[in-house]
Design a protein around this motif. Structure first.
Motif, PDB file in Angstrom:
ATOM      1  N   CYS A 277       0.822  -1.206   0.000  1.00 54.22           N
ATOM      2  CA  CYS A 277       0.000   0.000   0.000  1.00 54.22           C
ATOM      3  C   CYS A 277       0.859   1.260   0.000  1.00 54.22           C
ATOM      4  N   ALA A 278       1.905   1.265   0.847  1.00 51.87           N
ATOM      5  CA  ALA A 278       2.790   2.429   0.921  1.00 51.87           C
ATOM      6  C   ALA A 278       3.519   2.656  -0.400  1.00 51.87           C
ATOM      7  N   SER A 279       3.891   1.566  -1.064  1.00 55.51           N
ATOM      8  CA  SER A 279       4.584   1.690  -2.350  1.00 55.51           C
ATOM      9  C   SER A 279       3.675   2.299  -3.413  1.00 55.51           C
ATOM     10  N   ILE A 280       2.388   1.975  -3.354  1.00 50.99           N
ATOM     11  CA  ILE A 280       1.440   2.511  -4.339  1.00 50.99           C
ATOM     12  C   ILE A 280       1.054   3.959  -4.018  1.00 50.99           C
ATOM     13  N   MET A 281       0.754   4.215  -2.749  1.00 55.57           N
ATOM     14  CA  MET A 281       0.242   5.532  -2.357  1.00 55.57           C
ATOM     15  C   MET A 281       1.319   6.600  -2.320  1.00 55.57           C
ATOM     16  N   TRP A 282       2.491   6.259  -1.781  1.00 54.33           N
ATOM     17  CA  TRP A 282       3.525   7.265  -1.574  1.00 54.33           C
ATOM     18  C   TRP A 282       4.830   6.952  -2.293  1.00 54.33           C
ATOM     19  N   ARG A 283       4.844   5.869  -3.077  1.00 50.29           N
ATOM     20  CA  ARG A 283       6.077   5.438  -3.753  1.00 50.29           C
ATOM     21  C   ARG A 283       7.208   5.228  -2.736  1.00 50.29           C
ATOM     22  N   ASP A 284       6.841   4.831  -1.532  1.00 49.92           N
ATOM     23  CA  ASP A 284       7.835   4.711  -0.473  1.00 49.92           C
ATOM     24  C   ASP A 284       7.396   3.624   0.502  1.00 49.92           C
ATOM     25  N   ALA A 285       8.015   2.455   0.405  1.00 49.63           N
ATOM     26  CA  ALA A 285       7.627   1.319   1.250  1.00 49.63           C
ATOM     27  C   ALA A 285       7.962   1.535   2.720  1.00 49.63           C
ATOM     28  N   THR A 286       8.838   2.499   3.022  1.00 54.30           N
ATOM     29  CA  THR A 286       9.188   2.751   4.422  1.00 54.30           C
ATOM     30  C   THR A 286       8.031   3.386   5.194  1.00 54.30           C
TER      31      THR A 286
END
Length: 368
Positions: A277-286
């Motif tokens: 979800c973080a990778s899709i929404m914010w381009r940032d898996a952290t």
């Protein structure tokens, strides 16, 4: 002839152990206070948060060992015993504090804990006369899903669950708990068997998702999941599903269309992982912790949203800390829901199941 005199060996007097003066109790108390201070670290997505809490749990375990050792020492005064009891109370209070402050990401990590009990661990402790059923009668057997007949407190039932593993060899064998389409078809075959003989169904959900490989897609992964959803909605037997770890997307839902959907206290249930979800929404898996909070994936969140029917408590420290206690708590909850469902007529059961899923995720906009 003179008989030699036998000299008696000198016996040394052993000094009694010194009396306990309470110094150990005081040092233990100071240690506990320092643990309280380290507990309250920064929140809301801090990557160190779970590490700090796990370290606190480890320190608490050491302190409890020291307390037990202290209790075993003879010659304690009344004041020392009183201080030991106070230490026990403070340890329990601190542990409750730590658990109460777990956020969605911390619970995600607990749900993924490698020592958490899996389906077969619960089968061993809750059911009797387990007899596993293999194969989908079409392609192959999928070890990522286990199915079989068993008895639940004397009643004949069918058990279906996703199975993970703890060592490298078993993880490969179980495909890391990610089922192929033949796994879902095997589950459906056993469900139809249960319906034919009137056996209630218990399912245990614990998967990060259905296997996404090319071979699985070629063999109809999406179709297998869709058919399970349709067929489970109209099975004429009671169904109880429990999310025992990670409930990931359609791979979890394919065996979770049930009259009662339960979740273990530290389990999670979501359409995608927090990292995805973080990778899709914010381009940032952290930003996975932020995503986990926003997605409402914990048992408490989903209970408030009406997506599940009950939360199963876990022992102190989580299910991974005490498999026996976790199974006992789940067993008690399953018995309660099972007794309710077995008294419900089948037509009423089917109508209730249909309405339950049709009424999920209904939101209304109220004009100000």
């Amino acid at each position: 002839m003179k008989v030699p005199k036998i000299r008696k060996a000198k016996t040394e007097k052993v000094a009694p152990p010194p009396p306990v003066d309470g110094a150990q109790v005081v040092s233990g108390t100071e240690f506990l206070l320092s643990m309280v201070e380290t507990h309250w670290y920064s929140r809301n997505g801090d990557a160190r948060k779970m590490e700090v809490r796990l370290k606190a749990e480890q320190e608490l375990a050491r302190i409890e060992e020291q307390i037990e050792h202290l209790q075993a020492v003879p010659g304690q005064s009344e004041e020392t015993r009183r201080q030991v009891e106070q230490l026990h109370e403070r340890v329990d209070a601190l542990r409750r504090q730590i658990h109460a402050s777990y956020g969605a990401w911390e619970k995600t990590e607990l749900a993924r804990h490698p020592q958490r009990p899996y389906t077969l661990d619960y089968v061993e402790r809750i059911f009797t006369d387990w007899s596993e059923i293999h194969g989908d009668r079409g392609f192959a057997d999928d070890p990522a899903i286990v199915t079989g007949m068993a008895r639940f407190h004397g009643d004949e039932v069918v058990v279906i669950g996703q199975q993970k593993a703890r060592d490298a060899k078993q993880r490969v064998y179980r495909n890391f708990g990610m089922p192929h389409p033949e796994g879902y078809r095997k589950a459906l075959r056993v469900m139809h068997f249960a319906e034919k003989f009137g056996r209630p169904i218990f399912t245990f959900v614990d998967t990060d998702g259905a296997h996404p490989g090319l071979g699985a897609e070629e063999r109809g992964q999406g179709e297998a999941i869709a058919v399970n959803l349709r067929e489970m909605a109209r099975l004429k037997v009671p169904i109880i599903a429990t999310v025992i770890g990670v409930g990931g997307s359609g791979g979890a839902l394919a065996i979770a269309v049930a009259d009662r959907v339960l979740m273990m206290e530290n389990a999670v249930y979501s359409v995608i992982s927090p990292e995805g979800c973080a990778s899709i929404m914010w381009r940032d898996a952290t930003k996975k912790a932020l995503a986990a909070e926003a997605m409402k994936i914990t048992a408490t969140d989903l209970s408030e949203l009406g997506c599940i029917d009950g939360v199963v408590p876990e022992p102190e420290g989580g299910a991974h800390a005490d498999h026996e206690a976790a199974a006992a708590l789940l067993d008690k909850t399953l018995q309660t829901h099972f007794q309710q469902l077995r008294k419900t007529p089948i037509p009423e059961l089917l109508a209730s199941r249909y309405n339950k899923f049709r009424n999920m995720a209904q939101f209304y906009r109220v004009e100000a």
